[in-house]
Write an enzyme that holds these catalytic residues in place. Structure first.
Site, PDB file in Angstrom:
ATOM      1  N   TYR A 160     -19.571  16.542 -10.255  1.00  0.00           N
ATOM      2  CA  TYR A 160     -20.775  16.308 -10.295  1.00  0.00           C
ATOM      3  C   TYR A 160     -20.957  15.078  -8.796  1.00  0.00           C
ATOM      4  O   TYR A 160     -21.564  15.524  -7.828  1.00  0.00           O
ATOM      5  CB  TYR A 160     -21.176  15.755 -11.265  1.00  0.00           C
ATOM      6  N   LYS A 164     -23.611  16.443  -5.421  1.00  0.00           N
ATOM      7  CA  LYS A 164     -24.632  15.261  -5.527  1.00  0.00           C
ATOM      8  C   LYS A 164     -24.624  14.422  -4.094  1.00  0.00           C
ATOM      9  O   LYS A 164     -25.849  14.296  -3.193  1.00  0.00           O
ATOM     10  CB  LYS A 164     -24.745  14.606  -6.496  1.00  0.00           C
TER      11      LYS A 164
END
Ligand SMILES: NC(=O)c1ccc[n+]([C@@H]2O[C@H](COP(=O)([O-])OP(=O)(O)OC[C@H]3O[C@@H](n4cnc5c(N)ncnc54)[C@H](O)[C@@H]3O)[C@@H](O)[C@H]2O)c1
Length: 255
Positions: A160, A164
């Site tokens: 994640y 990002k």
């Protein structure tokens, strides 16, 4: 519908991914409240349809389309259909995203690849499909959802965080490549926004709970509408000279 007294998006034609829940739905609601016409895209057609229904009940023009942003053909088809129905495109918001927590040494390649495929590749695919239409409109705005995970270490979220961080880099790259042609690209680094994505949060076995406060500002959690207002600003002419920016919406979590 939020009565802000502002109509900054009057007549704007917007596509929102991840529109069926959380920040994406709140963004659709805010966009409609400010006068936009909205195409609501989501992996969950039921979620997207529910969002579009909420908007239409409030007098706005909105429709739903199913789209898995990780699938090149689906993104191309959904963007094409959305633009045909809207009669052009002025704004793209990439809010579709997934998250899971795991010790990095236990992360499977499949799980890593899925997070990157949705969060990063999905954002790229939607931007790529939208840019020709934004150029045809003489410019427009792209707003991508990044995260505090791209700024401050979030344990157990390697895929994640990497996705990002990639979204941030993609955002700044697009801002330079297309800025002079009138497309502004910015991203929002959210943190501590109460949405269904937190259902994915499960502490991995043996995790050091002391690290939890890095990613959960328990005393400062806010609703998705607090992100939506910032996204609406970035999409609007009020942000005409804001391009390539990362806006933190995290209640000073990373300060
Ligand atoms: N909630 C937070 O605290 C927070 C913090 C930082 C960043 N974000 C980011 O904000 C965005 C929205 O998250 P949220 O909190 O609203 O979560 P959410 O789970 O409420 O909404 C995410 C939406 O994305 C959709 N989606 C998932 N995979 C998809 C795919 N392959 N194709 C299309 N749609 C897909 C889901 O169906 C869902 O409707 C995400 O990118 C997330 O990473 C959220």
């Amino acid at each position: 519908m939020a009565d802000t007294g502002m109509q900054r998006l009057e007549g704007r034609r917007a596509v929102v991914t991840g529109a069926g829940s959380g920040i994406g739905r709140a963004t659709c609601e805010r966009f409609a409240a400010e006068g936009a016409r909205v195409a609501c895209l989501d992996l969950s057609l039921a979620g997207a349809e529910e969002t579009a229904k909420i908007l239409r009940e409030r007098g706005a023009e909105a429709f739903a389309l199913a789209c898995d942003v990780s699938q090149e053909d689906q993104v191309g088809a959904a963007l094409g259909n959305a633009v045909a129905e809207l009669g052009g495109l002025d704004v793209l918001v990439n809010s579709a995203g997934i998250l899971h927590f795991v010790h990095t040494h236990e992360e499977t390649l499949d799980a890593w690849n899925r997070v990157l495929a949705v969060n990063l590749t999905g954002t790229f695919l939607a931007c790529r499909a939208a840019i020709p239409h934004l150029l045809a409109s003489g410019g427009g705005a792209i707003v991508n959802m990044s995260s505090t995970a791209a700024i401050k270490a979030h344990p157990w979220a390697a895929a994640y965080s990497a996705s990002k961080g990639g979204v941030q880099a993609l955002t700044v790259e697009l801002s330079i490549e297309y800025g002079r042609q009138g497309i502004r690209t910015n991203c929002v680094c959210a943190g501590g926004i109460t949405t269904p994505i937190h259902g994915a949060f499960e502490l991995p076995e043996g995790a050091d709970r002391k690290l939890l406060r890095r990613i959960m500002p328990f005393d400062r959690m806010r609703g998705p509408e607090d992100c939506a207002g910032v996204i609406a600003f970035l999409a609007s002419h009020d942000a005409a000279h804001v391009n390539g920016e990362f806006v933190r919406v995290d209640g000073a979590m990373c300060s």
